[in-house]
Design an enzyme around this catalytic site. Structure first.
Site, PDB file in Angstrom:
ATOM      1  N   HIS A  72      97.720 109.734  45.352  1.00 32.88           N
ATOM      2  CA  HIS A  72      98.433 110.591  44.565  1.00 32.88           C
ATOM      3  C   HIS A  72      99.947 110.044  44.758  1.00 32.88           C
ATOM      4  O   HIS A  72     100.800 109.943  43.901  1.00 32.88           O
ATOM      5  CB  HIS A  72      98.029 112.108  44.752  1.00 32.88           C
ATOM      6  CG  HIS A  72      99.099 113.012  43.820  1.00 32.88           C
ATOM      7  ND1 HIS A  72      99.199 114.080  43.814  1.00 32.88           N
ATOM      8  CD2 HIS A  72      99.714 112.834  42.757  1.00 32.88           C
ATOM      9  CE1 HIS A  72      99.773 114.924  43.231  1.00 32.88           C
ATOM     10  NE2 HIS A  72     100.196 113.794  42.082  1.00 32.88           N
TER      11      HIS A  72
ATOM     12  N   GLU B  65     100.788 106.701  43.352  1.00 32.47           N
ATOM     13  CA  GLU B  65     101.018 106.867  42.006  1.00 32.47           C
ATOM     14  C   GLU B  65     102.436 107.208  41.666  1.00 32.47           C
ATOM     15  O   GLU B  65     102.884 106.592  40.768  1.00 32.47           O
ATOM     16  CB  GLU B  65      99.985 107.968  41.505  1.00 32.47           C
ATOM     17  CG  GLU B  65      99.856 108.079  40.083  1.00 32.47           C
ATOM     18  CD  GLU B  65      99.930 109.700  39.734  1.00 32.47           C
ATOM     19  OE1 GLU B  65     101.020 109.971  39.099  1.00 32.47           O
ATOM     20  OE2 GLU B  65      98.800 110.238  39.760  1.00 32.47           O
ATOM     21  N   HIS B  66     102.795 108.241  42.369  1.00 34.79           N
ATOM     22  CA  HIS B  66     104.223 108.506  42.021  1.00 34.79           C
ATOM     23  C   HIS B  66     105.301 107.534  42.266  1.00 34.79           C
ATOM     24  O   HIS B  66     106.274 107.267  41.667  1.00 34.79           O
ATOM     25  CB  HIS B  66     104.500 109.825  42.760  1.00 34.79           C
ATOM     26  CG  HIS B  66     104.190 111.139  42.182  1.00 34.79           C
ATOM     27  ND1 HIS B  66     105.080 112.104  41.799  1.00 34.79           N
ATOM     28  CD2 HIS B  66     102.775 111.851  41.806  1.00 34.79           C
ATOM     29  CE1 HIS B  66     104.189 113.266  41.279  1.00 34.79           C
ATOM     30  NE2 HIS B  66     103.191 112.822  41.299  1.00 34.79           N
TER      31      HIS B  66
ATOM     32  N   GLU C 275     109.149 111.211  46.811  1.00 36.84           N
ATOM     33  CA  GLU C 275     108.136 111.396  46.132  1.00 36.84           C
ATOM     34  C   GLU C 275     106.825 112.279  46.990  1.00 36.84           C
ATOM     35  O   GLU C 275     106.170 112.791  46.463  1.00 36.84           O
ATOM     36  CB  GLU C 275     107.568 110.259  45.345  1.00 36.84           C
ATOM     37  CG  GLU C 275     108.424 109.709  44.453  1.00 36.84           C
ATOM     38  CD  GLU C 275     108.810 110.642  43.199  1.00 36.84           C
ATOM     39  OE1 GLU C 275     107.871 111.490  42.841  1.00 36.84           O
ATOM     40  OE2 GLU C 275     110.116 110.983  42.652  1.00 36.84           O
TER      41      GLU C 275
ATOM     42  N   GLU D 272     104.315 119.866  44.682  1.00 36.32           N
ATOM     43  CA  GLU D 272     103.448 120.078  43.797  1.00 36.32           C
ATOM     44  C   GLU D 272     101.876 120.509  44.040  1.00 36.32           C
ATOM     45  O   GLU D 272     101.142 121.342  43.713  1.00 36.32           O
ATOM     46  CB  GLU D 272     103.218 118.487  42.963  1.00 36.32           C
ATOM     47  CG  GLU D 272     102.649 118.443  41.497  1.00 36.32           C
ATOM     48  CD  GLU D 272     102.530 116.962  40.942  1.00 36.32           C
ATOM     49  OE1 GLU D 272     103.792 116.388  40.826  1.00 36.32           O
ATOM     50  OE2 GLU D 272     101.635 116.455  41.024  1.00 36.32           O
TER      51      GLU D 272
HETATM   52 ZN    ZN Z   1     101.901 114.313  40.816  1.00 35.55          ZN
END
Ligand code: ZN
Length: 724
Positions: free
Chosen positions: A67, A70-71, A145, A167
């Site tokens: 994840h 990905e960011h 991130e 998040e």
């Molecule tokens: Zn995310």
């Protein structure tokens, strides 16, 4: 150019080519000879073109590294120098889709656009981001991130922060996310599915910068990538460009990203997990019970879809016998079903807002109901109506406007596991087989062997815990203090220095030079013609009929709008309440169970929804409506009329027990929505104090409606005589 099998074009060797009638496309499967990348091209005349690049990214811990990567890759690359090229494209392109998604075993980067130049730009930004990101040179990207120690002064306590970290703190505060993780871990303990690919906030801070870059180095190689192109675009140009600017820079290598399949388990597992609640929330009847079974593999579409069909028919639909038996016994306010993500099909039956003491009843009712169904034979109409739902879902590409995206996600269900990438796109023979199997005892045997006689199963109990959130943050604060105490003054200064550097980067705007690297469209690139949907207007004696003659894959759609504007304001919530009850209650002609089967046998469903259309350029005037929507394949559209008249004029509002169940279900679903998107609920509430349309919406479907349901349930038996 027409491509021929076994010939090479721009470095790509065509290995397979065939027609897929179901989606009106010619599938081309290429292998890039130098880099080993695979590419699926679906040629058709859809101008809503899709490009995607996907990687197999099985996690081996819960640090959320897939994840975080990905960011991070979307935060600047070799060619695109701004801080967030992704956000720049979101703002400035004509995209019909742009996103990146981390699944439990893969990460995908899809974009779509109907404008040829825009499409090419989007594709290039994504390719540059995944293959040549700035993450190696700019550690601030990972800090921002992913996660980092936040400290600006030696005296301050150390804190943990970062986009993904924050998040996931949010995600892990919802019971559903905790439950999903717990179910996967309970069924597949020896595989990547036992870890959180999104990241468990307790574990994210264990991820080091080196582990992060190594993950990218290992998995984001063309040999581990799946490139997908869909639509009417200029494929020669795309292949040439992808070859020259990207893939030719890499040599084929073997990447160990094999997805391990869980070996069968001989005894069911049992686990208890907790989710956080605040001190003023009640914990009574707030447990979740989830019974899950490993029923097969996603690589076999018949097996996987059989599980989907049975999930709907037996557990989640209004007519589902397991749901009905559990609700009748008062186990849980809502009964739902879910399936795990990844190579396995894990099927779960979930009772929500219940109590741990009911776990034996829960298990007994599930197994006895299923046993009875196996013995007596499952109602064929019930299965047929669930097969219909699967068929609609495939024909309508899950009702998603950019169909090519859904085809991509569906292709990955087999492609990622080294199977035929179009297994789920060639759905006609699969549907034929599922229908033919109705004449055998396939569905009963599936329940008998894969559920009732299957020891590869689990029971997860999820309980609310007051103070859990606080306890975790205290523990973290302690851990951080111990870490801070272990640092020398010089090390502490380095941390402060890194934070300063990060803050400086965050606060300084992109330079004009960097901004100039982001591709833009000229006005001349945009088609000035407005696309018009064909429409005939006919005035009938007491209503207006609009007819749109467009291609719809042989599905006819009919929407009916009923005006609410004359309804007194205090009665408005009742109108919305009806949308939760109609089609789920008995009618004068038949029981709700038979009605549900009848609806799905002939139609793609009948749904009711409250909608408010704002007047142009003002929020002072608006048009509140109840929309009744339905659809049917081919000539079945005629049957719609009878069914609509039945549900709209012959529904019985007398079964108060059933009504109470439905209202409780509605209430708990709204509660879930409030927990998951509290910010937008609060935003809408705030708006309602100054905007007439927002005030009406709030009363009809917002918190006003939720409180209305709460009041209704408080003294239901008395209220129901008042309102009926
Ligand atoms: Zn995310």
């Amino acid at each position: 150019m027409t491509y021929e099998i076994n010939k090479t074009y721009f470095g790509f060797k065509l290995t397979q080519k065939y027609e897929i009638k179901e989606i009106d496309s010619i599938a081309h499967l290429f292998e890039h000879e130098k880099s080993g990348a695979e590419l699926l091209y679906l040629k058709n005349d859809d101008d809503n073109k899709v490009f995607s690049v996907a990687f197999r990214t099985p996690p081996s811990d819960s640090t959320g590294v897939p994840h975080i990567v990905e960011h991070c890759v979307l935060s600047g690359s070799r060619k695109y120098k701004t801080k967030e090229p992704f956000m720049d494209m979101v703002k400035g392109s004509l995209k019909t889709f742009i996103n990146a998604m981390t699944f439990s075993d893969k990460t995908i980067y899809p974009v779509a656009s109907r404008n040829a130049k825009d499409f090419f730009n989007l594709m290039d930004v994504y390719l540059d981001s995944v293959y040549f990101p700035m993450i190696y040179d700019e550690p601030e990207i990972f800090m921002q991130e992913g996660w980092h120690y936040d400290i600006h002064d030696r005296k301050d306590p150390l804190k943990c922060t970062g986009v993904v970290y924050n998040e996931m703190l949010g995600a892990y505060s919802t019971p559903d996310a905790v439950l999903d993780d717990a179910i996967s871990a309970s069924l597949y303990p020896d595989t990547c599915y036992s870890f959180s690919s999104g990241g468990d906030p307790d574990v994210i801070p264990e991820l080091t910068f080196d582990d992060f870059t190594n993950f990218h180095k290992k998995y984001y190689h063309p040999s581990n990538s799946y490139i997908y192109i869909y639509g009417d675009g200029d494929i020669d140009k795309y292949l040439e460009h992808i070859n020259e600017d990207y893939l030719t820079h890499f040599n084929k290598m073997s990447v160990d990203s094999t997805i391990v399949v869980q070996s069968p388990q001989s005894t069911p597992s049992h686990s208890v997990k907790h989710y956080p609640v605040s001190d003023d929330e009640t914990v009574e009847n707030k447990d979740y019970l989830a019974l899950s079974y490993n029923v097969g593999l996603v690589t076999d579409p018949v097996e996987h879809l059989t599980a989907q069909i049975l999930k709907h028919a037996l557990i989640s639909s209004t007519a589902a016998p397991v749901k009905k038996a559990l609700l009748d016994a008062g186990i849980g306010e809502d009964i739902s079903a879910s399936m795990t993500d990844g190579v396995h099909c894990g099927l779960s039956i979930i009772a929500k807002n219940t109590s741990e003491d009911r776990k034996e009843d829960f298990e007994n009712i599930v197994t006895t109901t299923l046993m009875q169904l196996v013995q007596a034979g499952i109602d064929k109409d019930l299965i047929r109506s669930s097969i219909n739902i699967v068929e609609y879902d495939m024909r309508e590409a899950s009702r998603f406007a950019t169909k090519g995206i859904i085809y991509h996600i569906n292709s990955m269900q087999s492609w990622l596991y080294s199977d035929n990438p179009t297994a789920y796109l060639e759905y006609n023979p699969i549907l034929e087989k599922l229908n033919a199997l109705l004449e055998t005892d396939h569905y009963e045997n599936f329940v008998k062997e894969r559920i009732l006689g299957n020891a590869h199963a689990s029971l997860v109990i999820l309980k609310p815990e007051k103070g859990l959130g606080e306890a975790k943050s205290n523990k973290l604060a302690e851990r951080l203090q111990v870490y801070k105490d272990s640092l020398s003054e010089q090390e502490l200064d380095t941390l402060i220095e890194m934070n300063k550097k990060l803050q400086k980067k965050q606060l300084s705007p992109d330079t004009a030079q960097d901004l100039a690297t982001i591709p833009k469209l000229d006005v001349s690139d945009v088609n000035p013609d407005v696309e018009r949907i064909p429409q005939d207007i006919e005035q009938r004696h007491n209503y207006t009929l609009l007819h749109h003659d467009i291609f719809s894959n042989d599905i006819g759609y009919a929407d009916f709008l009923f005006d609410l504007s004359t309804l007194p304001f205090e009665l408005v919530p009742y109108a919305n309440l009806l949308t939760y009850l109609i089609t789920k209650l008995d009618t004068k002609d038949q029981s709700y169970v038979d009605l549900t089967k009848e609806i799905y046998k002939h139609t793609g469903g009948i749904s009711l929804q409250s909608v408010i259309y704002p007047a142009k350029d003002t929020d002072q005037f608006f048009y509140p409506r109840i929309a009744v929507r339905t659809k049917a394949i081919g000539n079945q559209i005629e049957k719609i009329n009878d069914l609509l008249i039945e549900v709209l004029t012959r529904t019985e509002l007398t079964d108060t027990k059933r009504m109470k169940e439905l209202i409780q279900q509605a209430k708990s679903r709204i509660e879930m929505n409030i927990i998951q998107s509290g910010n937008s609920v609060a935003g809408r509430r705030a708006m309602s104090y100054f905007s007439p349309i927002a005030k009406y919406t709030e009363h009809l479907t917002g918190l006003g409606f939720y409180w209305f349901l709460e009041d209704l349930l408080k003294d239901f038996d008395k209220n129901v005589t008042k309102t009926c």
